[in-house]
Design an enzyme around this catalytic site. Structure first.
Site, short mmCIF file in Angstrom:
data_model
loop_
_atom_site.label_atom_id
_atom_site.label_comp_id
_atom_site.label_asym_id
_atom_site.label_seq_id
_atom_site.Cartn_x
_atom_site.Cartn_y
_atom_site.Cartn_z
N HIS A 36 -43.43 45.63 33.19
CA HIS A 36 -43.04 44.35 33.77
C HIS A 36 -44.18 43.36 33.59
O HIS A 36 -45.31 43.60 34.05
CB HIS A 36 -42.68 44.52 35.24
N GLU A 71 -46.91 42.30 36.33
CA GLU A 71 -47.68 43.31 37.03
C GLU A 71 -49.01 43.54 36.30
O GLU A 71 -49.19 44.52 35.60
CB GLU A 71 -46.86 44.60 37.16
N ASN A 90 -37.72 48.92 32.45
CA ASN A 90 -37.62 50.13 33.25
C ASN A 90 -36.20 50.41 33.73
O ASN A 90 -35.98 51.24 34.61
CB ASN A 90 -38.57 50.10 34.44
N SER A 97 -46.91 47.91 39.79
CA SER A 97 -47.32 47.41 41.08
C SER A 97 -46.11 46.66 41.65
O SER A 97 -45.29 46.14 40.87
CB SER A 97 -48.53 46.47 40.96
N GLU A 114 -46.99 53.19 41.74
CA GLU A 114 -47.00 51.80 42.19
C GLU A 114 -48.39 51.56 42.78
O GLU A 114 -48.74 52.16 43.81
CB GLU A 114 -45.92 51.55 43.24
#
Length: 545
Positions: free
Chosen positions: A295, A298, A373, A428, A503
């Site tokens: 992403h 992040e 994802n 994250s 994460e």
């Protein structure tokens, strides 16, 4: 109107306020567009807030109802767990959701998103006086102490200018490279500098990987590291790790041989197990893959991955009997710091909160991008969301250039003469360490007990390092995820037993806009966790009891 009828049919919680909407609100439309060449001067978020929905007491049916509305309205979900949901909302969207969610379960925790974006961005040019400030203070203090040694009185001469450290001086982990976020060019230079600095030292072999191209033509790069046992200065053969005393209810930690950090309380305590790997791994090169950046927004994931690789090389080349040196003789570590360079570049230059890749997916609205994802080919299914949605998973599995490229790399391990044994996908935020499956808890991995045991150890190692709590568990239990997750694919299709999704920081104070000052602490605790996992696998499968 079809949209309002669908909402009213889906949601028993719906109110007349929703009926006033003629069509879904597209939250991806830019608020403004200015000079896109400078970080932070693209889309603005002046009327945006992030709200947290407490749905811990909601039934699964009610949760799904809310998610259906979020998909219909193309809202931006930041983080989801079984107890709460963080979602970015404009003033108009907030009014809509406020009429769906009871007020006691719905509150803002980032009230001025634009200000937070501005605070988190790197400056265009660094002030030389601010570079590596904490290390400059240390060096200046040492110089003062040396100059005043043996002198009486309290009037020392003026201190000399502090030492500036070159960010690409990779002979020290204290390089200021790890104290800011970087452009793609700087990341590439870092990788090349790793090769220039460490390749050939004590038998270290570093390979730059070109794993494929993105829709916009950027190369997806990775760096693969192994220690050649026959190279100059090579380490001794791995030594068996002694069994703990079975009569001791609290077995002593079992560090790798001659580890200088053996007294670290985060070192794993490998109890006697009733199981061990059934695979014949003799003579096979084992690979440990760390991936980050699915992403675009992040940023701390790629930074932490590079820190881990740097730490690994420094320790292995300066301490021949250290954990990294021994592990690099048994594992090939491959780090792919930025799988989504198109999305990352767009996040840096035009839209700080951009999530997906930048692929043209057709359809109405001229919306771009696939949520990587949600595009991996295990239990993948088409999403109800439109192409404008942040969670749009594409029209088919591996439609995204990036997921296709990495899946081909993972599935071709046998052709390279190795076996991908571990895979960790960095994201994250939320401070979680999770094993498969993400798409559904009805799909339970047969290795769940082993995966959980290792995961708990990783979480403890991370917490011990910096004091920040991490939770371990199955992804479907800890998050509210969609099908098409990377770790579901690696575990379910390519048979990577030790598949995890992490994460990283934080738990919502900054969200995706983690300030640069928190890069190093985050990367440091991740490194502790990954080292624990590698040692766990080593003790179980390379030198089993």
């Amino acid at each position: 109107m079809r949209a309002q009828a669908l909402v009213l049919a889906i949601l028993s919680l719906a109110t007349p306020t929703i009926a006033s909407i003629d069509k879904p609100y597209n939250s991806q439309q830019p608020f403004t567009s200015t000079n896109s060449g400078i970080v932070g001067q693209g889309d603005r978020y002046d009327d945006q807030q992030v709200w947290r929905i407490d749905w811990s007491d909601y039934s699964d049916v009610n949760k799904q109802d809310i998610m259906n509305v979020i998909e219909l309205l193309n809202l931006d979900v930041w983080h989801s767990t079984q107890s709460s949901l963080d979602v970015r909302l404009s003033a108009k969207e907030k009014d809509i959701m406020g009429n769906i969610i009871p007020s006691e379960s719905f509150h803002p925790f980032i009230s001025d998103l634009q200000s937070l974006v501005e605070e988190s961005l790197n400056p265009g040019e660094e002030n030389p006086e601010d570079i590596d400030e904490k290390f400059s203070e240390i060096s200046e203090g040492l110089r003062k102490k040396k100059k005043n040694k043996g002198k009486k009185g309290k009037n020392p001469k003026p201190s000399i200018p502090p030492i500036q450290i070159d960010p690409f001086n990779l002979t020290t982990i204290d390089t200021p490279f790890h104290d800011k976020f970087h452009t793609l060019k700087e990341i590439d230079k870092f990788g090349r500098t790793l090769i220039e600095t460490f390749n050939g030292t004590r038998g270290i072999e570093i390979t730059e990987l070109n794993l494929g191209k993105t829709f916009e033509g950027r190369i997806i790069k990775g760096w693969s590291v192994k220690m050649n046992p026959n190279g100059n200065g090579s380490i001794p053969n791995p030594q068996p790790i002694p069994e703990p005393d079975p009569n001791d209810p609290e077995p002593d930690p079992r560090p790798l041989p001659d580890d200088p950090d053996h007294d670290d309380p985060a070192t794993p305590a490998f109890e006697k197990r009733l199981w061990k790997s059934d695979d014949d791994l003799d003579g096979m090169e084992l690979e440990f893959v760390i991936q980050a950046g699915q992403h675009g927004r992040e940023w701390v994931g790629p930074s932490s991955a590079l820190y881990f690789l740097h730490h690994l090389l420094l320790r292995a080349t300066t301490e021949p009997n250290s954990d990294p040196a021994i592990l690099l003789k048994s594992f090939r570590f491959t780090v792919i710091p930025q799988i989504n360079p198109d999305g990352y570049e767009y996040s840096r230059t035009k839209s700080r909160l951009w999530r997906k890749n930048r692929q043209d997916v057709g359809g109405k609205g001229n919306c771009l991008g696939i949520d990587l994802n949600s595009n991996w080919g295990y239990k993948w299914r088409a999403s109800k969301s439109t192409a404008c949605s942040e969670g749009y998973g594409g029209k088919e599995a591996f439609e995204a250039y990036e997921t296709k490229a990495i899946s081909e790399y993972l599935s071709s391990a046998a052709e390279r003469g190795n076996r991908v044994r571990a895979f960790v996908d960095l994201h994250s935020y939320g401070q979680l360490f999770m094993f498969p499956f993400a798409h559904s808890c009805d799909d339970f991995p047969p290795d769940a007990e082993m995966l959980m045991e290792a995961g708990l150890g990783v979480a403890k190692a991370m917490r011990t390092k910096q004091g920040e709590g991490y939770e371990a568990g199955q992804a479907c239990d800890l998050t509210y995820r969609a099908p098409g997750d990377a770790i579901d694919y690696t575990y379910g299709i390519t048979d990577v037993r030790w598949s995890y999704s992490a994460e990283l920081r934080d738990t919502g104070t900054y969200g995706f806009m983690l300030p640069p000052k928190l890069i190093r602490p985050t990367a440091d605790e991740l490194t502790a966790g990954l080292m624990y996992l590698a040692k766990f696998i080593y003790a179980l499968e390379v030198n089993p009891p």
